[in-house]
Design a protein around this motif. Structure first.
Motif, PDB file in Angstrom:
ATOM      1  N   ASN A   1      77.367   1.759  14.799  1.00 30.84           N
ATOM      2  CA  ASN A   1      78.257   0.759  14.211  1.00 30.84           C
ATOM      3  C   ASN A   1      79.055   1.311  13.031  1.00 30.84           C
ATOM      4  N   PHE A   2      78.723   2.527  12.594  1.00 31.08           N
ATOM      5  CA  PHE A   2      79.532   3.217  11.588  1.00 31.08           C
ATOM      6  C   PHE A   2      80.310   4.312  12.307  1.00 31.08           C
ATOM      7  N   GLY A   3      81.629   4.276  12.206  1.00 31.60           N
ATOM      8  CA  GLY A   3      82.438   5.209  12.979  1.00 31.60           C
ATOM      9  C   GLY A   3      83.556   5.846  12.183  1.00 31.60           C
ATOM     10  N   VAL A   4      84.204   6.823  12.842  1.00 30.31           N
ATOM     11  CA  VAL A   4      85.316   7.560  12.244  1.00 30.31           C
ATOM     12  C   VAL A   4      86.494   7.522  13.217  1.00 30.31           C
TER      13      VAL A   4
ATOM     14  N   THR B   1      80.761  20.004  20.615  1.00 25.74           N
ATOM     15  CA  THR B   1      79.778  20.236  19.550  1.00 25.74           C
ATOM     16  C   THR B   1      79.150  18.939  19.049  1.00 25.74           C
ATOM     17  N   LEU B   2      79.631  17.795  19.533  1.00 27.43           N
ATOM     18  CA  LEU B   2      79.174  16.508  19.006  1.00 27.43           C
ATOM     19  C   LEU B   2      78.023  15.983  19.867  1.00 27.43           C
ATOM     20  N   ASP B   3      76.812  16.257  19.437  1.00 29.75           N
ATOM     21  CA  ASP B   3      75.633  15.924  20.244  1.00 29.75           C
ATOM     22  C   ASP B   3      75.114  14.512  20.021  1.00 29.75           C
ATOM     23  N   ASN B   4      75.697  13.797  19.052  1.00 27.88           N
ATOM     24  CA  ASN B   4      75.180  12.465  18.712  1.00 27.88           C
ATOM     25  C   ASN B   4      76.084  11.338  19.175  1.00 27.88           C
TER      26      ASN B   4
ATOM     27  N   PRO C   1      79.558  16.523  12.426  1.00 24.46           N
ATOM     28  CA  PRO C   1      78.694  16.722  13.604  1.00 24.46           C
ATOM     29  C   PRO C   1      77.777  15.553  13.911  1.00 24.46           C
ATOM     30  N   HIS C   2      77.548  14.661  12.926  1.00 21.93           N
ATOM     31  CA  HIS C   2      76.626  13.537  13.141  1.00 21.93           C
ATOM     32  C   HIS C   2      77.332  12.258  13.608  1.00 21.93           C
ATOM     33  N   VAL C   3      78.645  12.349  13.852  1.00 20.46           N
ATOM     34  CA  VAL C   3      79.385  11.132  14.217  1.00 20.46           C
ATOM     35  C   VAL C   3      78.837  10.555  15.528  1.00 20.46           C
TER      36      VAL C   3
ATOM     37  N   GLU D   1      82.807  15.447   4.584  1.00 21.69           N
ATOM     38  CA  GLU D   1      81.378  15.770   4.499  1.00 21.69           C
ATOM     39  C   GLU D   1      80.570  14.549   4.064  1.00 21.69           C
ATOM     40  N   GLU D   2      81.146  13.765   3.152  1.00 14.58           N
ATOM     41  CA  GLU D   2      80.469  12.535   2.713  1.00 14.58           C
ATOM     42  C   GLU D   2      80.431  11.509   3.854  1.00 14.58           C
TER      43      GLU D   2
END
Length: 342
Positions: free
Chosen positions: A59-62, A102-105, A81-83, A47-48
């Motif tokens: 440029n920030f990823g998972v 579900t990943l709209d971003n 969801p914001h990835v 969540e964080e």
């Protein structure tokens, strides 16, 4: 010139996040990727991570990788969801991959799941707005027909078992294309990619790339392609600034029979059957030249007419005594070693 890659900073299985350091790294123009190798590590922190995904750009990823003896659960993605940049690679198995819908971003997606169960995964419409995609399918035959819908895609790395490869021709905005382990399928579709600047053909097998007509590609790499022996249409790549040829044991000759006005870097490595590179005088802007582990005779090569712009030369056979003599000869002729000029 080469593609300008950002520096990647990997944060592996963190127990907590150093937000100040992440911010400093991102503001410094780097990529920062928080990665997890097993569910026990991401249980309390995702969540964080998602908060940071919401705050920062792509440029920030998972990344999720490894998960040895486990199948990655796609439902985990519901927690981020914001990835914007997501990597699911170096995974053996995954289930519930439909959660990608579900990943709209999403801006950038890297999928490398060895036993990818959904051969129609590119039909998930939330993926159609991607700018960057890397997808390798080792077991199932991946259907590429959906590329007709990917109107924003700029970078594509695709490989393994695929069908409808020519659908790549619909990607009109494509700037970078890497074809990985794709054998013998014709490449005519590349002629439709008018914005393509970077082309890499890696592994797989084919004898030539004659289907590619005159183009505006600036950066070409051909590496470890089985059976490749014919590069006679290289001068169709009239906008080429960088050419890299690696591990092509059946290639015997490279000839520049027409002027290539902007080629600046030429690197040929581990092409053991290569005996001749001719027409060097047709490369007026060539600055950097590397010839490593070929059958080219150094003395006859260095005595041909060479481009006036040439300043960095590396020529090596992998026999240390011979290479020392060659290096001394090059220095006497006024050439610097490749990479020594800054």
């Amino acid at each position: 010139m080469g593609k300008r890659w950002k520096r990647k900073i990997l944060i592996n299985n963190p127990a907590e996040l150093d937000r100040a350091q992440i911010e400093q790294d991102l503001r410094g123009g780097n990529q920062v990727i928080v990665q997890f190798s097993h569910p026990e590590f991401y249980g309390s922190i995702l969540e964080e991570v998602d908060e940071l995904c919401a705050r920062w750009d792509e440029n920030f990823g998972v990344r999720f990788y490894g998960h040895y003896s486990l199948s990655f659960d796609g439902h985990t993605l519901l927690r981020i969801p914001h990835v914007k940049m997501l990597q699911l690679n170096c995974l053996t198995q995954a289930h519930n991959t439909e959660a990608l819908a579900t990943l709209d971003n999403l801006y950038s997606l890297n999928l490398g799941i060895y036993e990818l169960e959904n051969s129609e995964i590119l039909g998930i419409d939330s993926l159609w707005s991607l700018r960057e995609l890397s997808i390798i399918s080792d077991k199932k035959i991946l259907n590429l027909q959906y590329f007709k819908e990917f109107s924003h895609l700029e970078q594509l790395h695709v490989g393994g078992k695929v069908k409808n490869l020519d659908a790549i021709g619909y990607l009109e905005g494509l700037n970078y294309l890497a074809l990985h382990s794709i054998s013998k399928l014709p490449l005519h579709f590349i002629n439709r990619l008018k914005k393509l600047k970077y082309l890499r053909i890696l592994l797989g097998g084919r004898e030539h790339i004659q289907e590619i007509e005159e183009n505006e590609i600036e950066d070409l790499e051909i590496s470890r392609v089985r059976g490749f022996h014919d590069l006679t249409n290289i001068t169709a790549f009239r906008a080429l600034t960088s050419l890299v040829i690696e591990d092509q044991i059946q290639l015997q000759e490279i000839g520049f029979d027409r002027e290539m006005k902007v080629l600046e870097e030429l690197s040929i490595t581990n092409c053991k059957g290569l005996t001749h590179v001719t027409g060097m005088e047709q490369l007026p802007l060539l600055r950097k030249l590397r010839i490593f582990k070929t059958a080219i005779d150094f003395d006859s090569f260095i005595n041909q007419k060479l481009p006036g712009a040439l300043s960095e030369v590396e020529f090596a056979t992998s026999k240390s005594k011979v290479d020392q003599e060659i290096q001394e000869s090059l220095l006497k002729l006024g050439f610097q070693k490749w990479g020594s000029v800054r």
